[in-house]
Design a protein around this motif. Structure first.
Motif, PDB file in Angstrom:
ATOM      1  N   LEU A  25     -12.720   6.982  15.035  1.00 11.30           N
ATOM      2  CA  LEU A  25     -11.287   7.195  16.255  1.00 11.30           C
ATOM      3  C   LEU A  25     -10.232   7.563  16.299  1.00 11.30           C
ATOM      4  CD1 LEU A  25     -11.012   9.159  18.693  1.00 11.30           C
ATOM      5  CD2 LEU A  25     -10.835   6.568  20.325  1.00 11.30           C
ATOM      6  N   ALA A  26      -9.665   6.235  16.045  1.00 11.03           N
ATOM      7  CA  ALA A  26      -8.489   6.165  15.045  1.00 11.03           C
ATOM      8  C   ALA A  26      -7.957   6.631  14.292  1.00 11.03           C
ATOM      9  CB  ALA A  26      -8.166   4.506  15.101  1.00 11.03           C
ATOM     10  N   LYS A  27      -8.942   7.318  13.198  1.00  5.94           N
ATOM     11  CA  LYS A  27      -8.166   8.041  11.863  1.00  5.94           C
ATOM     12  C   LYS A  27      -7.841   9.626  12.066  1.00  5.94           C
ATOM     13  CE  LYS A  27     -10.642   4.643   8.477  1.00  5.94           C
ATOM     14  NZ  LYS A  27     -11.927   3.828   7.944  1.00  5.94           N
ATOM     15  N   ASP A  28      -9.007   9.845  12.629  1.00  6.78           N
ATOM     16  CA  ASP A  28      -8.919  10.916  13.321  1.00  6.78           C
ATOM     17  C   ASP A  28      -7.722  12.006  13.741  1.00  6.78           C
ATOM     18  OD1 ASP A  28     -11.125  11.170  12.285  1.00  6.78           O
ATOM     19  OD2 ASP A  28     -12.669  11.670  14.025  1.00  6.78           O
ATOM     20  N   LEU A  29      -8.072  11.207  15.036  1.00  3.98           N
ATOM     21  CA  LEU A  29      -6.422  10.544  16.068  1.00  3.98           C
ATOM     22  C   LEU A  29      -5.395  10.866  15.684  1.00  3.98           C
ATOM     23  CD1 LEU A  29      -6.554  11.279  19.189  1.00  3.98           C
ATOM     24  CD2 LEU A  29      -6.165   9.381  19.554  1.00  3.98           C
ATOM     25  N   LYS A  79      -4.782   8.923  -1.419  1.00  5.38           N
ATOM     26  CA  LYS A  79      -5.274  10.352  -0.575  1.00  5.38           C
ATOM     27  C   LYS A  79      -5.953  10.459   0.158  1.00  5.38           C
ATOM     28  CE  LYS A  79      -6.341  10.634  -5.945  1.00  5.38           C
ATOM     29  NZ  LYS A  79      -7.210   9.446  -7.228  1.00  5.38           N
ATOM     30  N   GLY A  80      -5.318  10.060   1.153  1.00  2.45           N
ATOM     31  CA  GLY A  80      -5.777  10.343   2.809  1.00  2.45           C
ATOM     32  C   GLY A  80      -5.795   9.505   3.068  1.00  2.45           C
ATOM     33  N   LYS A  81      -6.633   8.043   2.161  1.00  6.25           N
ATOM     34  CA  LYS A  81      -7.006   7.224   2.678  1.00  6.25           C
ATOM     35  C   LYS A  81      -6.481   5.775   2.800  1.00  6.25           C
ATOM     36  CE  LYS A  81     -12.019   8.474   1.555  1.00  6.25           C
ATOM     37  NZ  LYS A  81     -12.318   9.599   2.723  1.00  6.25           N
ATOM     38  N   ASN A  82      -6.594   4.978   4.199  1.00  7.23           N
ATOM     39  CA  ASN A  82      -6.022   3.980   4.329  1.00  7.23           C
ATOM     40  C   ASN A  82      -6.175   3.283   3.528  1.00  7.23           C
ATOM     41  OD1 ASN A  82      -4.335   3.162   6.407  1.00  7.23           O
ATOM     42  ND2 ASN A  82      -5.547   1.588   7.621  1.00  7.23           N
ATOM     43  N   ARG A  83      -5.503   2.112   2.461  1.00  4.17           N
ATOM     44  CA  ARG A  83      -5.863   0.542   2.149  1.00  4.17           C
ATOM     45  C   ARG A  83      -5.666  -0.544   2.229  1.00  4.17           C
ATOM     46  NH1 ARG A  83     -10.719   2.732  -0.980  1.00  4.17           N
ATOM     47  NH2 ARG A  83      -9.881   0.510  -2.020  1.00  4.17           N
ATOM     48  N   THR A  84      -6.541  -1.654   2.319  1.00  6.55           N
ATOM     49  CA  THR A  84      -5.748  -2.555   2.425  1.00  6.55           C
ATOM     50  C   THR A  84      -5.093  -2.965   1.594  1.00  6.55           C
ATOM     51  OG1 THR A  84      -7.532  -3.312   4.810  1.00  6.55           O
ATOM     52  CG2 THR A  84      -5.984  -4.689   4.591  1.00  6.55           C
ATOM     53  N   ILE A  85      -3.915  -3.765   1.622  1.00  6.08           N
ATOM     54  CA  ILE A  85      -3.484  -4.472   0.465  1.00  6.08           C
ATOM     55  C   ILE A  85      -2.470  -6.090   1.131  1.00  6.08           C
ATOM     56  CG2 ILE A  85      -1.631  -4.744  -0.993  1.00  6.08           C
ATOM     57  CD1 ILE A  85      -3.625  -1.693  -0.956  1.00  6.08           C
ATOM     58  N   LEU A  86      -3.489  -6.944   0.525  1.00  9.28           N
ATOM     59  CA  LEU A  86      -3.314  -8.488  -0.123  1.00  9.28           C
ATOM     60  C   LEU A  86      -2.157  -9.024  -1.031  1.00  9.28           C
ATOM     61  CD1 LEU A  86      -3.764 -11.798   1.522  1.00  9.28           C
ATOM     62  CD2 LEU A  86      -6.321 -11.352   0.670  1.00  9.28           C
ATOM     63  N   ASN A  87      -1.687  -9.628  -0.522  1.00  8.86           N
ATOM     64  CA  ASN A  87      -0.435  -9.359  -1.974  1.00  8.86           C
ATOM     65  C   ASN A  87      -0.445  -8.641  -3.067  1.00  8.86           C
ATOM     66  OD1 ASN A  87       0.396 -11.826  -0.327  1.00  8.86           O
ATOM     67  ND2 ASN A  87      -0.811 -13.225  -0.845  1.00  8.86           N
ATOM     68  N   GLY A  88      -0.347  -7.531  -2.305  1.00 11.59           N
ATOM     69  CA  GLY A  88      -0.403  -6.575  -4.391  1.00 11.59           C
ATOM     70  C   GLY A  88      -1.091  -5.735  -4.431  1.00 11.59           C
ATOM     71  N   GLU A  89      -2.807  -6.666  -4.189  1.00 11.01           N
ATOM     72  CA  GLU A  89      -3.986  -6.545  -4.437  1.00 11.01           C
ATOM     73  C   GLU A  89      -4.786  -5.404  -3.388  1.00 11.01           C
ATOM     74  OE1 GLU A  89      -6.624  -9.700  -5.251  1.00 11.01           O
ATOM     75  OE2 GLU A  89      -8.064  -8.428  -4.973  1.00 11.01           O
TER      76      GLU A  89
END
Ligand code: DC
Length: 232
Positions: A25-29, A79-89
């Protein structure tokens, strides 16, 4: 003359049980409103991954404080997708794996971890125009959020959704394994001493067991519209 009218931006807090469709829901909204999206569960998952990799004992206050000062968590859009980055990775895939899911709730009970995450989340959301999903957004992180939602769905439906999600990703966990993990996490999240999962008094409760994504989005979009209108 061209009169510029700007729409006020609000904070949308989405809380609820594990796998009840908060992030979908959060992403769509977010896409619909042009708002940023902060997946606060991903932050607790990233901390858990760091603790596991670096053998930080969950009861070692000193090691935890040191680890927290060494951890940087960012979100990027690829590319439109949320990515989580931990210390650059990029750890987006790793933090969704079962071994992290099995340890994240105990890590999220640690007050030092919560304090650090909450401060970062408040900073990320200070400019408004954001949607945060989690367990304590409407109660602790942004108690003054203009719109608070509390999502629920039956345990069977939540397990089925998570099972299908992991299957698509090629991670083969059994239905039982997933259900046990979800129920255990709900229990720990709801009963911990520090900021337990609970519905904010002014939250709108949505049971989405029998709602399609489209129906839910339409329902919430109407609420957003109403809240923004109230501010003008
Ligand atoms: O949303 P999720 O399933 O990815 O969250 C993982 C865990 O993180 C969840 O079991 C509890 C914890 N969490 C939390 O305590 N507070 C938040 N705001 C978000 C998640």
């Amino acid at each position: 003359m061209n009169k510029k009218t700007s729409t006020p931006k609000i904070i949308i807090a989405i809380d609820g049980y594990s796998a009840c469709g908060k992030s979908t829901l959060a992403k769509d909204l977010g896409k619909k409103l042009g708002y940023g999206y902060i997946d606060t569960g991903a932050m607790y998952r990233a901390v858990t991954l760091y603790f596991l990799r670096n053998k930080v004992a969950f009861d070692d206050a000193e090691a935890i404080a040191k680890a927290l000062s060494d951890i940087t968590i960012e979100f990027v859009n690829v590319k439109g997708k949320n990515r989580t980055i931990l210390n650059g990775e990029d750890v987006e895939e790793e933090i969704r794996k079962m071994y992290v899911s099995n340890q994240v709730s105990p890590v999220a009970t640690i007050s030092a971890v919560r304090r650090s995450m909450v401060l970062q989340q408040q900073k990320m959301g200070e400019k408004k125009g954001v949607i945060l999903d989690g367990r304590d957004i409407g109660t602790v992180v942004f108690p003054t959020a203009e719109l608070k939602l509390f999502l629920t769905a039956s345990p069977e439906i939540r397990t089925k959704r998570r099972y299908e999600e992991l299957k698509i990703k090629g991670q083969d966990s059994t239905f039982e394994e997933i259900q046990t993990n979800l129920l255990e996490r709900d229990h720990i999240d709801s009963n911990r001493a520090d900021s337990p999962l609970r519905q904010a008094e002014d939250a709108v409760v949505i049971d989405n067991s029998n709602l399609s994504k489209k129906e839910q989005l339409a329902m919430v979009s109407a609420l957003v519209k109403q809240r923004i209108k109230g501010l003008k």
